[in-house]
Design an enzyme around this catalytic site. Structure first.
Site, PDB file in Angstrom:
ATOM      1  N   ARG A 125      11.301  -5.639   2.149  1.00 36.11           N
ATOM      2  CA  ARG A 125      10.412  -6.428   3.012  1.00 36.11           C
ATOM      3  C   ARG A 125      10.949  -7.856   3.199  1.00 36.11           C
ATOM      4  O   ARG A 125      10.196  -8.827   3.181  1.00 36.11           O
ATOM      5  CB  ARG A 125       8.986  -6.499   2.455  1.00 36.11           C
ATOM      6  CG  ARG A 125       8.281  -5.164   2.300  1.00 36.11           C
ATOM      7  CD  ARG A 125       7.919  -4.562   3.649  1.00 36.11           C
ATOM      8  NE  ARG A 125       7.066  -3.400   3.500  1.00 36.11           N
ATOM      9  CZ  ARG A 125       7.526  -2.163   3.233  1.00 36.11           C
ATOM     10  NH1 ARG A 125       8.817  -1.949   3.102  1.00 36.11           N
ATOM     11  NH2 ARG A 125       6.683  -1.167   3.145  1.00 36.11           N
ATOM     12  N   SER A 166      -0.147  -2.738   3.897  1.00 40.15           N
ATOM     13  CA  SER A 166      -0.107  -3.217   2.510  1.00 40.15           C
ATOM     14  C   SER A 166      -0.245  -4.742   2.507  1.00 40.15           C
ATOM     15  O   SER A 166       0.493  -5.421   3.215  1.00 40.15           O
ATOM     16  CB  SER A 166       1.219  -2.863   1.852  1.00 40.15           C
ATOM     17  OG  SER A 166       1.392  -1.473   1.798  1.00 40.15           O
ATOM     18  N   GLU A 192       2.241  -9.841   1.436  1.00 36.91           N
ATOM     19  CA  GLU A 192       3.257  -9.385   2.383  1.00 36.91           C
ATOM     20  C   GLU A 192       3.163 -10.140   3.713  1.00 36.91           C
ATOM     21  O   GLU A 192       4.189 -10.546   4.258  1.00 36.91           O
ATOM     22  CB  GLU A 192       3.095  -7.870   2.602  1.00 36.91           C
ATOM     23  CG  GLU A 192       4.385  -7.173   2.936  1.00 36.91           C
ATOM     24  CD  GLU A 192       4.197  -5.701   3.292  1.00 36.91           C
ATOM     25  OE1 GLU A 192       3.680  -5.404   4.377  1.00 36.91           O
ATOM     26  OE2 GLU A 192       4.606  -4.841   2.490  1.00 36.91           O
TER      27      GLU A 192
HETATM   28  N1  EPU Z   1      -1.834   4.219  -5.793  1.00 43.33           N
HETATM   29  C1  EPU Z   1      -2.995   4.251  -6.519  1.00 43.33           C
HETATM   30  N2  EPU Z   1      -4.134   3.788  -5.934  1.00 43.33           N
HETATM   31  C2  EPU Z   1      -4.138   3.290  -4.676  1.00 43.33           C
HETATM   32  C3  EPU Z   1      -2.958   3.236  -3.951  1.00 43.33           C
HETATM   33  C4  EPU Z   1      -1.803   3.710  -4.530  1.00 43.33           C
HETATM   34  O1  EPU Z   1      -3.010   4.694  -7.659  1.00 43.33           O
HETATM   35  O2  EPU Z   1      -5.214   2.906  -4.230  1.00 43.33           O
HETATM   36  C5  EPU Z   1      -0.613   4.788  -6.392  1.00 43.33           C
HETATM   37  C6  EPU Z   1      -0.244   6.098  -5.714  1.00 43.33           C
HETATM   38  O3  EPU Z   1      -0.900   7.180  -6.293  1.00 43.33           O
HETATM   39  C7  EPU Z   1       1.244   6.152  -5.922  1.00 43.33           C
HETATM   40  C8  EPU Z   1       1.656   4.681  -5.881  1.00 43.33           C
HETATM   41  O4  EPU Z   1       0.487   3.925  -6.165  1.00 43.33           O
HETATM   42  O5  EPU Z   1       1.545   6.653  -7.199  1.00 43.33           O
HETATM   43  C9  EPU Z   1       2.260   4.273  -4.546  1.00 43.33           C
HETATM   44  O6  EPU Z   1       1.293   4.465  -3.510  1.00 43.33           O
HETATM   45  P1  EPU Z   1       1.723   4.857  -2.006  1.00 43.33           P
HETATM   46  O7  EPU Z   1       2.657   5.993  -2.024  1.00 43.33           O
HETATM   47  O8  EPU Z   1       0.480   4.964  -1.199  1.00 43.33           O
HETATM   48  O9  EPU Z   1       2.594   3.639  -1.498  1.00 43.33           O
HETATM   49  P2  EPU Z   1       2.452   2.052  -1.734  1.00 43.33           P
HETATM   50  O10 EPU Z   1       3.457   1.662  -2.761  1.00 43.33           O
HETATM   51  O11 EPU Z   1       1.050   1.663  -1.975  1.00 43.33           O
HETATM   52  C10 EPU Z   1       4.325   1.480   0.000  1.00 43.33           C
HETATM   53  C11 EPU Z   1       4.527   0.515   1.115  1.00 43.33           C
HETATM   54  C12 EPU Z   1       3.832   1.031   2.374  1.00 43.33           C
HETATM   55  C13 EPU Z   1       4.439   2.376   2.737  1.00 43.33           C
HETATM   56  C14 EPU Z   1       4.265   3.336   1.572  1.00 43.33           C
HETATM   57  C15 EPU Z   1       4.984   4.637   1.793  1.00 43.33           C
HETATM   58  C16 EPU Z   1       4.733  -1.685   0.127  1.00 43.33           C
HETATM   59  C17 EPU Z   1       4.068  -2.994  -0.139  1.00 43.33           C
HETATM   60  N3  EPU Z   1       3.984  -0.781   0.750  1.00 43.33           N
HETATM   61  O12 EPU Z   1       2.933   1.531  -0.299  1.00 43.33           O
HETATM   62  O13 EPU Z   1       4.121   0.117   3.409  1.00 43.33           O
HETATM   63  O14 EPU Z   1       3.820   2.919   3.888  1.00 43.33           O
HETATM   64  O15 EPU Z   1       4.829   2.758   0.365  1.00 43.33           O
HETATM   65  O16 EPU Z   1       6.354   4.427   1.754  1.00 43.33           O
HETATM   66  O17 EPU Z   1       5.898  -1.514  -0.208  1.00 43.33           O
HETATM   67  C18 EPU Z   1       3.262  -1.820   4.467  1.00 43.33           C
HETATM   68  O18 EPU Z   1       4.247  -2.421   4.022  1.00 43.33           O
HETATM   69  O19 EPU Z   1       2.397  -2.410   5.173  1.00 43.33           O
HETATM   70  C19 EPU Z   1       3.071  -0.435   4.153  1.00 43.33           C
HETATM   71  C20 EPU Z   1       1.990   0.259   4.530  1.00 43.33           C
END
Ligand code: EPU
Length: 337
Positions: free
Chosen positions: A160, A237, A333
């Site tokens: 990012r 995010s 972010e």
């Molecule tokens: N998780 C939880 N509770 C929640 C949300 C997530 O326990 O409420 C856990 C999930 O179970 C999983 C881990 O956290 O084990 C990661 O969650 P997820 O796969 O939903 O992805 P994220 O890390 O929350 C990132 C990016 C997103 C992108 C997704 C998929 C960042 C800040 N965010 O989210 O990007 O779509 O991975 O690749 O890196 C964005 O930047 O705006 C964005 C949406």
């Protein structure tokens, strides 16, 4: 409306925060940026407003990037080179490349925002960052009064992150990206590194997915977890996933064995901010009109009528809570204007 004063920006930011721009101009052709009257003014370069926290009125000039155009620039034995104007809608552009038979961007389907904004924070999702498909861009430098090219090697892409953020060029309004070229390799293999996408394809009983199948799976996964900003205002995010030293990650894992951890190439460990926020009890919780989304705790949402101050209050409360419970610093972010 192409040029105006005292313009309400509520509909130009996906968190739907109120604020007025002293001056506003829509930019539909790169040549408009060379107008002498744009020099010497405080400027903000606005794309889709999907990574923005508007903290109030803006005393300067908002340049709303709406430069259109998309075409095959060239192709060689290995790849297609596709050029798009900065104002093109990102998701529509991605779907168009797929329709043309130029896959490679499908994992970035449904990300809000514009083509010109994509390299600034190196948008990423589901195992792909735009920097991996990026070839070059053209930007206008308001100080040097010249267009300049930036190739991939000079973008300093990170998680990012890019040179445009690192050097403060974007936030200061020093430069405006006018067009971007993507390099899409002809040898396509589906990028199924992300478990959710695999599961979605398996559920649909698709064993050998086409690029369109992958795009559809990504869209389905996103729609399940992420709120549509047109209905529930948000910026995706809200915090970066924090990257901590390996020793800190191990210590945390001893206390919280389920903590998701992702090893980084430099030996550090990325933690899932959404998990931390959920554990802290913020999933679905509101502080005034601003809360953390019930299906994805990393997404901050405007429940209606919020201001920039309301966003800052909820952000600070979540950050303080995560610091106190886990000793982890969360950084936002979106950029703040
Ligand atoms: N998780 C939880 N509770 C929640 C949300 C997530 O326990 O409420 C856990 C999930 O179970 C999983 C881990 O956290 O084990 C990661 O969650 P997820 O796969 O939903 O992805 P994220 O890390 O929350 C990132 C990016 C997103 C992108 C997704 C998929 C960042 C800040 N965010 O989210 O990007 O779509 O991975 O690749 O890196 C964005 O930047 O705006 C964005 C949406």
């Amino acid at each position: 409306m192409n040029s105006a004063h005292n313009v309400d920006l509520t509909s130009f930011n996906t968190l739907a925060l109120p604020g007025k721009a002293a001056a506003y101009q829509k930019i539909t052709a790169a040549g408009q940026l060379t107008a002498p009257e744009l020099v010497g003014q405080r400027r903000f370069i606005l794309g889709g407003g999907s990574n923005l926290v508007l903290t109030g009125d803006f005393a300067g000039l908002v340049l709303h990037m709406a430069i259109p155009g998309k075409r095959l620039l060239k192709e060689d034995a290995e790849a297609f080179y596709i050029e798009a104007g900065a104002g093109e809608n990102w998701h529509d552009f991605v779907q168009w490349t797929l329709q043309q038979g130029w896959p490679g961007l499908e994992n970035l389907s449904l990300i809000p925002g514009t083509v010109g904004a994509a390299p600034i924070q190196n948008i990423g999702a589901y195992g792909l960052e735009v920097g991996e498909c990026f070839h070059s861009l053209t930007a206008w430098d308001f100080e040097k009064q010249a267009f300049f090219p930036v190739d991939r090697g000079n973008c300093r892409f990170g998680y990012r992150d890019s040179v445009f953020k690192q050097e403060g060029w974007h936030l200061s309004g020093r430069m405006a990206i006018t067009s971007v070229v993507f390099r899409l390799p002809k040898a396509w293999i589906p990028n199924l590194r992300y478990a959710d996408v695999n599961q979605e394809l398996a559920a649909q009983k698709i064993a050998t997915p086409t690029p369109q199948d992958v795009a559809k799976a990504i869209i389905a996964v996103r729609q399940r977890k992420l709120p549509n900003p047109a209905i529930i205002p948000n910026t995706g995010s809200f915090f970066h996933n924090p990257v901590v030293e390996a020793a800190q990650a191990e210590a945390l894992a001893a206390d919280f064995p389920n903590l998701p951890r992702y090893a980084q190439p430099d030996g550090r460990v990325k933690l899932a901010a959404g998990w931390l926020i959920e554990q802290a009890g913020w999933k679905g919780k509101n502080l005034g009109p601003v809360g953390m989304y019930e299906k994805q705790a990393l997404v901050l949402v405007n429940r209606g009528g919020a201001t920039g101050d309301d966003v800052k209050r909820t952000m600070a409360a979540v950050q303080a809570d995560i610091r106190a419970r886990f000793g982890v610093e969360l950084s936002p972010e979106p950029i703040f204007l």
